[in-house]
Design an enzyme around this catalytic site. Structure first.
Site, PDB file in Angstrom:
ATOM      1  NE  ARG A  87      66.144  53.148  18.248  1.00 53.01           N
ATOM      2  CZ  ARG A  87      66.477  54.322  18.799  1.00 53.01           C
ATOM      3  NH1 ARG A  87      66.581  54.438  20.106  1.00 53.01           N
ATOM      4  NH2 ARG A  87      66.686  55.386  18.050  1.00 53.01           N
ATOM      5  CG  HIS A 120      62.891  55.703  24.253  1.00 48.99           C
ATOM      6  ND1 HIS A 120      62.702  54.954  23.115  1.00 48.99           N
ATOM      7  CD2 HIS A 120      64.052  56.364  24.053  1.00 48.99           C
ATOM      8  CE1 HIS A 120      63.699  55.160  22.269  1.00 48.99           C
ATOM      9  NE2 HIS A 120      64.536  56.019  22.829  1.00 48.99           N
TER      10      HIS A 120
HETATM   11  C1  GLV Z   1      66.785  58.049  20.987  1.00 49.50           C
HETATM   12  O1  GLV Z   1      66.351  56.981  21.168  1.00 49.50           O
HETATM   13  C2  GLV Z   1      67.797  58.383  20.018  1.00 49.50           C
HETATM   14  O2  GLV Z   1      68.052  57.600  19.108  1.00 49.50           O
HETATM   15  O3  GLV Z   1      68.389  59.475  20.149  1.00 49.50           O
END
Ligand code: GLV
Length: 308
Positions: A223, A271
C-alpha cells in the site's frame, strides 16, 4: 434476499453476470440504487464511502473485492459482521507475475540497459546469478508466500518476514522486530507485500533503508502508506537505494506534479500489480455467500483486531 455491489474500479455488469449464475434467485443491486436496505444480506465492495454499510440493518457478510481491507476497516461505522477478503488464484498469480517482473528487471539490469539505450550506449555490465541474488519479502500472507516461492523456484535466494512466525516450504523466514533487521541486512531487493495496519504504516522509511545493503532496490506493491514518500528520493540520490518500483501511492492517482514521475531511479505503475477478475473473484465471493447462508465456516475471514 439481495446483494449490494459497490466499486469504482470493478465492473458491476461483469460481477452481476457471474453472481447471478452462481447465486440464482439473489437480487444484485448496484450502489447507490440499494432499494430496501433491509433486504440486503451481503455487500460486495471496494472502498465504499464510510457509512454505506452501517445503513444496512440485516447485513450478514461483507466481501472485499480486493486482498487488502485497510480502507474498509478505516470506516468507523463498519457494522460488526464478518468481513472476508478476496483470495483467488488469479489475484495471487497476477501478483506473483508483477513481483517476478520487477525482480527480473533489476536482477537482469534491464533498468540500466534502458537508460543506456536512451543514451545510445553499448556497454556490457557485470551479470549476477540468481542463486546469489538475495531477495527479501516483507509480508508472508497468501500473496507474499506465493511470490516468494515462485522466486525461489526461479533460483533466487529468497527469505521472508512476517509479524508472527511462519513456516514456509523452501523459503527461510524471519519474524518480529529482530527478525526484521536480519531480513533487511540480507535483502538486495526488498519487496513489500504487507497488509497495511497501524504497525506497518510508514515502515518503508529512511531508517529501514539504512539497514539494507548499499544500493538495494525497493519494490512496493503493498500500500502507498507503507512508504514515507519524502524519504525515498534522498535514499536514491545518496545511493543507499539504487532504484524503486512502485505500484501504490499515498494518493492515487499520483499527482502529475509528484517528483516520483521524473526520477530516473523510480519505475511507476498505476496500482495494477494484481487486478480483480470478475470470473474468479465472483466465484470465490459466491462460495463465501453460500457458506454464510448455510452456516459453514467462511474462507479468508479478516481478523478485525489484527487488521488483515
Ligand atoms: C488491491 O490493492 C487489493 O487489495 O487487492
Amino acid at each position: 434476499m439481495a446483494l449490494l455491489f459497490h466499486s469504482k474500479i470493478d465492473s458491476s455488469e461483469e460481477f452481476g453476470a457471474v453472481l447471478a449464475s452462481e447465486l440464482p434467485g439473489t437480487e444484485f443491486r448496484v450502489w447507490p440504487d440499494i432499494g430496501d436496505p433491509a433486504e440486503i444480506e451481503a455487500a460486495v465492495v471496494w472502498r465504499p464511502p464510510p457509512g454505506v454499510l452501517a445503513a444496512l440493518p440485516n447485513l450478514q457478510l461483507i466481501c472485499a473485492l480486493g486482498a487488502g481491507v485497510d480502507a474498509l476497516l478505516a470506516d468507523e461505522t463498519l457494522p460488526a459482521v464478518p468481513v472476508v477478503r478476496l483470495v483467488d488464484d488469479h489475484l495471487t498469480t497476477s501478483m506473483s507475475e508483477y513481483v517476478i517482473l520487477q525482480v527480473m528487471r533489476f536482477h537482469r539490469l534491464d533498468h540500466e540497459y534502458l537508460a543506456q539505450q536512451r543514451a545510445g550506449v553499448w556497454k556490457i555490465l557485470p551479470p549476477r546469478i540468481a542463486e546469489e541474488r538475495k531477495v527479501g519479502m516483507l509480508g508472508m500472507g497468501v500473496l507474499g508466500t506465493a511470490a516468494a516461492q515462485k522466486l525461489r523456484h526461479i533460483g533466487f535466494d529468497v527469505a521472508g518476514w512476517s509479524r508472527s512466525p511462519r513456516r514456509i516450504e523452501g523459503v527461510p523466514t524471519f519474524h518480529g522486530p529482530e527478525g526484521l533487521d536480519a531480513l533487511l541486512e540480507r535483502s538486495e531487493i526488498l519487496v513489500c507485500l504487507l497488509p497495511l495496519t497501524a504497525d506497518t504504516q510508514d515502515i518503508l522509511n529512511a531508517s529501514l533503508f539504512r539497514k539494507l545493503p548499499k544500493g538495494a532496490v525497493l519494490i512496493n506493491c503493498g500500500r502507498g502508506k507503507h512508504l514515507v514518500e519524502e524519504d525515498l528520493i534522498p535514499a536514491l540520490d545518496s545511493g543507499q537505494l539504487s532504484a524503486a518500483a512502485l505500484d501504490v501511492f499515498r494518493e492515487e492517482p499520483l499527482s502529475p506534479k509528484h517528483p516520483f514521475w521524473s526520477h530516473s531511479g523510480i519505475f511507476i505503475s498505476p496500482h495494477v500489480a494484481s487486478q480483480t477478475n470478475a470470473g474468479t473473484a465472483g466465484r470465490a465471493i459466491a462460495d463465501n455467500i453460500r457458506r454464510m447462508r448455510s452456516g459453514r465456516p467462511l474462507l479468508n475471514q479478516v481478523d478485525i483486531r489484527k487488521g488483515y
